[in-house]
Each structure stands twice: as C-alpha cells, then as structure tokens.
Write a protein that holds these residues in place. Structure first.
Motif: not given
Length: 496
Positions: A50-73
C-alpha cells in the motif's frame, strides 16, 4: 437538481467542508472527477503493498493538542489506524556525513538541538519560543476573541523564514538543519514566509504519527460521515463549467452535460483551474491576473518500492537526505546533479509490525523535465516517457542504495510518478506538490482567503491557508465560517 451547497473537489478541505455543512443539516453535494476520493490522501496498491501518494504523517493529534479537537468533531478519534513515530527521532536529517534528529516535545526538541550545537542555547531558545508563538496565533479553539480582518498571524506571512534564521544565528549548519525538512513545504530561500514552516514544524513537535495501511482511511471515514449526514457524493464527475447570473454563481456543469444548482459553492480545486472553468464570471480582470501571476510550488518525482516479504525492517522515522550544502536548492535543480536530496518514508502495515512492505522515496522535479508530455494522459504517454521515468528511477535508486546498503536486493518491484501523474490525479497546476507558492515579499498577493469576489463562491484547501492536515483543517473551518459564522463553527467543534 438544487442543493444548498455544492463542493467541487474531494481533497481534505472539500471533504471537511462537506462534512461540516451536511452535519448542520444542509443539502450538500460533493463532486469528484476521479473514482477515488481524497486528493493527496489517495493511496494505491501494487502486489500487496500500500502506497500513500501525499499524506505520509500527521502531527498534533493527541489529547489537548491543536488537531485533536477537530478530529473529535469529525468523529475520527479512535477510528484512525495510526502509529506513533519515534519520539526521539521522528525526523532524521542527514547533511553530508552528519546525521541529526528531531524529537517530540518542546523541551526534548530543544535538548536534542543543544546536544548538536551546545554553543547555540540562545538561538535554540528563541527559535522554540517563536515556533510556539506562531502556533498559538492559529489555535482558534483557544482564543477568547477571533482575530479581525488582519489577524496576528499575518505578520508571520510578511517575514521570511531564512531571514528569521539569519537573525537568530550565524551557524550555517544549524540553519541548514532547521531548514532540513523543507520538502514538507517546498521551501524557497527568498520566498518562504516564517508562518509556513513554523506551523508545520510545531505540529510535529507536539506529536508525530503515521497512517497504518495508508492515509485514504481519512477520506473513507469522512465520506462515510457525509453520507450518514444526508450528503451526496458524485464520483467520476468532472466539473466542466461554473455558470453565473446576476452577480452570483448559479450552477456547475458536470461532464459537459448535467447542470446542478445551489445557494453556495465551495471550490476545493486549484484556483487557476477554477478560473479556467468560469464562464461570464462577475470577477474583475485584476483578480484573475493576480491568481494567474502567482507561481506554484515545484513538483516531485516519487519512487514507490514494494519490498520482499520480511526483508526490510520498518524504520519509525522520516528521512531527509542531502548531498548538497544548500538545503534550499529545490527551486533550482542543477542539470546533471539530480538528485541532490530526497526524503524517504517507510509505511507501517497492520499485518507486520517488524517489517515494512512499502518504502517511498521522493525527490524534487521541475515541470520542464516532463513538459514534452504535458498534453498526454495517464498510461498514454508513450515509450519515451516510460524510458525517462525508468532512467530517473534507476538514478535515484542508485543514490538510495548507497545510503541504505543492501536495500536493492530487498526490492520486489518499483513504481514511479512524476509531476504529470500528480497533475492528473490531484488536479494541481503543473503537478505542483503544494499548490500556490506563498511569498513573504508579496503576502497580500499570494495569501488566498476563502471569500472570493463572487458573494456565494468560496475557496478551501491547501491554497487558502497552509497545506497539510492542520493547515487545511483550519482553512475548512474558516471557509464554512463564511456561511455559518466562524464563531458558531468553532463553538460546535469545542463542544463536540
């Protein structure tokens, strides 16, 4: 057919806007020209890999971090298959014979830098403080009041990243290290604004994770949520015209035949591609000229290595390797010296944690190298194009085999892509990897906002803010905020 909202393009921004608007009860139609949704989230499979074409890794996903609340929504928390990267070395950067690594956590990140450059404590301290400062400027969920027409982070768009580093230190190697992951944002020495690398770097300092079995799971989950919310998704549907009446956008034409109308429209395609679809648009020539005059980020050549079973151990770090002293060289690749650098990704799989079945190697590539075939389509470019790609693949593989001894014998097969491939699958202009080039010398010209000159037409995606999951997510909230009210959308996300 009449909808409340029509969204053109199913990249991450389009998917998120469709989810937000459909969750609010609007009748939404998301239109995608390809069979597979996701834009840069697309994956492909070859011989079990399986090959990703662009999105290789993500950040700020843990509880209290910038992206976490968005992921929860977006109801992605607990559903995404992700693996935490090496907290001591989520990124490894080789500058010639020296190897460095970045660590998670601001204190740990600082300690690592100081272990390499013990005499640069003031520079490291100021750099980390600035990274946190820029990150706070876009943390909309933790702001008491929203920024006005000229938000605080605009100042970071009008400052050059390279100029900022020059003001911090005269240590050339430290500056090269801090710029070593510039392929993440297509860095250009005399253009890249401070904002872009600081936002991207701060998210990974928070935390860094890879998708297990590919990033297309994000588009699969979001599209499933859109349908559950009552939205409609059209695949293999190419928008061929934007139509206007009485100063407003009234409809889109699909495949030169079917016409769909709506109250609001959101474009998740490249702004230059959007302008080419406009017919009698109430848009001033100056706006069109401004968009057309913005340069695009450069493209990439990707080498996808399908590894023999149980042969190549998984490496839990992302590599950036330079064979040149100039880490800013991406926009001026010297003939005969390619590749001067490359980045290398190792894909984790759910069936085997010790070994990887997929390795992706990516190097800069200028559009003019593939322009002889620009009027061709996928699988129809001819033998000379195949020979070109094979030659490039072997040249890149030779360099990789020198840096990772024994890897060639562990490869089962390989596949390639060029800026042409990227153009045809993601719709980016000339296969630019990150869309329009942000330029601190002309921030007002190159910073594209969601609102257009047409009152009911809005933009979203990597061209409106910053590419990457965090940048596009913030952009999608701002886009939907133009219709629903930004404070209203943020309150919904806070309370999710």
């Amino acid at each position: 057919m009449k909808y409340d909202v029509i969204i053109v393009g199913s990249g991450l921004g389009g998917l998120q806007c469709a989810y937000i608007m459909s969750r609010e009860g609007f009748k939404v139609c998301l239109i995608e020209k390809n069979k597979q949704l996701g834009g840069c989230l697309q994956t492909f499979k070859r011989k079990g890999s399986v090959f990703d074409t662009g999105m290789h890794y993500i950040g700020s996903v843990e509880d209290g971090q910038l992206l976490h609340k968005f992921l929860k929504y977006f109801r992605l928390c607990g559903k995404l298959k992700i693996r935490k990267m090496d907290t001591n070395a989520y990124e490894i950067i080789r500058l010639g014979d020296r190897e460095f690594s970045f660590a998670n956590g601001y204190d740990h990140f600082s300690e690592k830098l100081l272990s390499y450059f013990p005499g640069e404590s003031e520079a490291v301290r100021n750099y980390v403080a600035k990274m946190q400062e820029v990150s706070r400027s876009v943390d909309l969920l933790n702001m008491d009041t929203l920024p006005g027409k000229r938000p605080g982070y605009f100042n970071y768009f009008s400052t050059g990243f390279n100029d900022y580093l020059d003001s911090l230190t005269g240590n050339r190697e430290l500056k090269s290290l801090l710029t070593g992951n510039s392929p993440l944002y297509a860095g250009v020495r005399d253009r890249t604004p401070l904002y872009t690398p600081m936002i991207i770097n701060s998210t990974y300092v928070d935390s860094a994770y890879r998708f297990v079995d590919g990033g297309s799971q994000v588009s699969d989950l979001l599209s499933g949520g859109i349908v559950e919310n009552g939205g409609t998704i059209m695949r293999n549907a190419r928008v061929t015209k934007f139509l206007f009446s009485s100063g407003l956008m009234k409809s889109v034409v699909i495949n030169d035949s079917e016409e769909l109308s709506a109250k609001w429209f959101i474009s998740n395609i490249h702004p230059k591609a959007m302008l080419s679809l406009m017919e009698n648009a109430p848009v001033r020539p100056a706006y069109q000229k401004r968009i057309a005059s913005i340069d695009d980020t450069y493209g990439m050549f990707s080498l996808y290595l399908a590894m023999k079973e149980n042969s190549f151990e998984y490496i839990n770090s992302h590599y950036y390797i330079y064979r040149t002293d100039d880490v800013w060289h991406g926009d001026r690749i010297a003939p005969g010296r390619w590749p001067e650098s490359y980045m290398m990704h190792f894909s984790p799989g759910s069936k085997n944690e010790k070994y990887t079945g997929s390795v992706i190697v990516t190097a800069y590539m200028n559009w003019n190298e593939v322009s002889p075939w620009e009027n061709t389509w996928i699988e129809q470019r001819g033998d000379d194009y195949i020979d070109f790609k094979t030659g490039r693949a072997e040249k890149l593989l030779e360099v990789v085999a020198n840096d990772f001894p024994g890897i060639r014998g562990k490869i089962k097969s390989y596949y390639t892509s060029t800026p042409l491939t990227y153009r045809d699958y993601t719709g980016t202009f000339r296969g630019s990897v990150y869309g329009l080039q942000k330029d601190f010398n002309s921030p007002l010209k190159t910073l594209i906002i969601p609102r257009t000159k047409v009152p009911n037409l809005f933009l979203t995606g990597q061209n409106t803010n910053v590419h990457g999951v965090v940048g596009v997510t913030i952009g999608s909230v701002l886009t939907c905020g133009e219709m629903l009210g930004t404070q209203y959308v943020l309150d919904k996300i806070r309370n999710a």
